[in-house]
Write a protein that holds these residues in place. Structure first.
Motif, short mmCIF file in Angstrom:
data_model
loop_
_atom_site.label_atom_id
_atom_site.label_comp_id
_atom_site.label_asym_id
_atom_site.label_seq_id
_atom_site.Cartn_x
_atom_site.Cartn_y
_atom_site.Cartn_z
N ILE A 146 0.84 -1.21 0.00
CA ILE A 146 0.00 0.00 0.00
C ILE A 146 0.87 1.25 0.00
N ASN A 147 1.91 1.27 0.85
CA ASN A 147 2.82 2.43 0.90
C ASN A 147 3.51 2.67 -0.43
N ARG A 148 3.95 1.58 -1.09
CA ARG A 148 4.64 1.73 -2.37
C ARG A 148 3.70 2.33 -3.42
N LEU A 149 2.47 1.82 -3.48
CA LEU A 149 1.51 2.34 -4.46
C LEU A 149 1.20 3.80 -4.18
N GLN A 150 1.08 4.16 -2.91
CA GLN A 150 0.84 5.56 -2.56
C GLN A 150 2.03 6.42 -2.95
N SER A 151 3.25 5.92 -2.77
CA SER A 151 4.44 6.69 -3.13
C SER A 151 4.55 6.87 -4.65
N GLU A 152 3.89 5.98 -5.41
CA GLU A 152 3.85 6.10 -6.86
C GLU A 152 2.74 7.05 -7.31
N GLY A 153 2.01 7.63 -6.35
CA GLY A 153 1.00 8.63 -6.66
C GLY A 153 -0.43 8.13 -6.69
N TYR A 154 -0.64 6.87 -6.33
CA TYR A 154 -1.99 6.31 -6.35
C TYR A 154 -2.74 6.61 -5.06
N THR A 155 -4.04 6.84 -5.19
CA THR A 155 -4.95 6.77 -4.07
C THR A 155 -5.36 5.31 -4.00
N VAL A 156 -5.08 4.65 -2.88
CA VAL A 156 -5.30 3.22 -2.77
C VAL A 156 -6.65 2.95 -2.09
N ASN A 157 -7.51 2.24 -2.80
CA ASN A 157 -8.80 1.82 -2.26
C ASN A 157 -8.63 0.38 -1.77
N ILE A 158 -8.91 0.16 -0.49
CA ILE A 158 -8.68 -1.14 0.12
C ILE A 158 -10.01 -1.83 0.41
N ASP A 159 -10.09 -3.09 -0.02
CA ASP A 159 -11.20 -3.92 0.43
C ASP A 159 -10.58 -5.13 1.12
N ARG A 160 -11.15 -5.50 2.23
CA ARG A 160 -10.56 -6.58 3.01
C ARG A 160 -11.62 -7.49 3.58
N THR A 161 -11.21 -8.74 3.81
CA THR A 161 -12.04 -9.68 4.52
C THR A 161 -11.32 -10.02 5.81
N GLY A 162 -12.06 -10.20 6.89
CA GLY A 162 -11.46 -10.56 8.16
C GLY A 162 -11.19 -9.37 9.05
N THR A 163 -10.79 -9.67 10.28
CA THR A 163 -10.63 -8.63 11.29
C THR A 163 -9.23 -8.57 11.88
N LEU A 164 -8.31 -9.37 11.38
CA LEU A 164 -6.95 -9.33 11.91
C LEU A 164 -6.32 -7.98 11.62
N PRO A 165 -5.31 -7.59 12.39
CA PRO A 165 -4.64 -6.31 12.13
C PRO A 165 -3.90 -6.34 10.79
N MET A 166 -3.64 -5.15 10.25
CA MET A 166 -2.99 -5.01 8.94
C MET A 166 -1.68 -5.81 8.87
N SER A 167 -0.96 -5.89 9.97
CA SER A 167 0.33 -6.60 9.98
C SER A 167 0.18 -8.09 9.68
N GLN A 168 -1.03 -8.63 9.80
CA GLN A 168 -1.26 -10.05 9.54
C GLN A 168 -2.07 -10.29 8.27
N CYS A 169 -2.34 -9.24 7.50
CA CYS A 169 -3.09 -9.37 6.26
C CYS A 169 -2.17 -9.75 5.10
N VAL A 170 -2.75 -10.38 4.10
CA VAL A 170 -2.04 -10.77 2.89
C VAL A 170 -2.74 -10.13 1.69
N VAL A 171 -1.96 -9.55 0.78
CA VAL A 171 -2.52 -8.97 -0.44
C VAL A 171 -2.93 -10.11 -1.35
#
Length: 106
Positions: free
Chosen positions: A33-58
């Motif tokens: 997400i950080n890399r895409l934002q640094s490339e100038g993108y507004t990142v729209n996130i959709d996620r399943t589950g409730t684990l913290p971001m540190s445990q999510c997989v793209v």
């Protein structure tokens, strides 16, 4: 006739895939997400589950969208108005799986 379209469409899809830099296996979700934002993108996130971001997989990076507009440019070396394209916005969607931790436990 259809074969003529296949090559250009495939090339465009490959260019989009390369330019968006699909998430690398060694990148965390937050790093992607950080890399895409640094490339100038507004990142729209959709996620399943409730684990913290540190445990999510793209699981998917898709729908890169760039909006451009023509703007006048008058500058050094030109006495006439010239139109140039300017990027107004860029957006992209990232899907996250936050149902299970990275090491496979819940």
């Amino acid at each position: 006739m259809r074969m003529r379209w296949l090559l250009p469409v495939t090339a465009v899809c490959a260019a989009i895939t390369l330019s968006t830099g699909i998430a690398a296996a060694e990148e965390t979700a937050q790093e992607t997400i950080n890399r895409l934002q640094s490339e100038g993108y507004t990142v729209n996130i959709d996620r399943t589950g409730t684990l913290p971001m540190s445990q999510c997989v793209v699981t998917n990076v898709r729908n890169p969208n760039t909006v451009k507009q023509w703007v006048p440019y008058v500058g050094p070396g030109t006495d006439e108005r010239v139109l140039v394209q300017q990027t107004v916005s860029q957006s992209i969607s990232v899907s996250l799986d936050c149902n299970r931790s990275i090491n496979g436990t819940r």
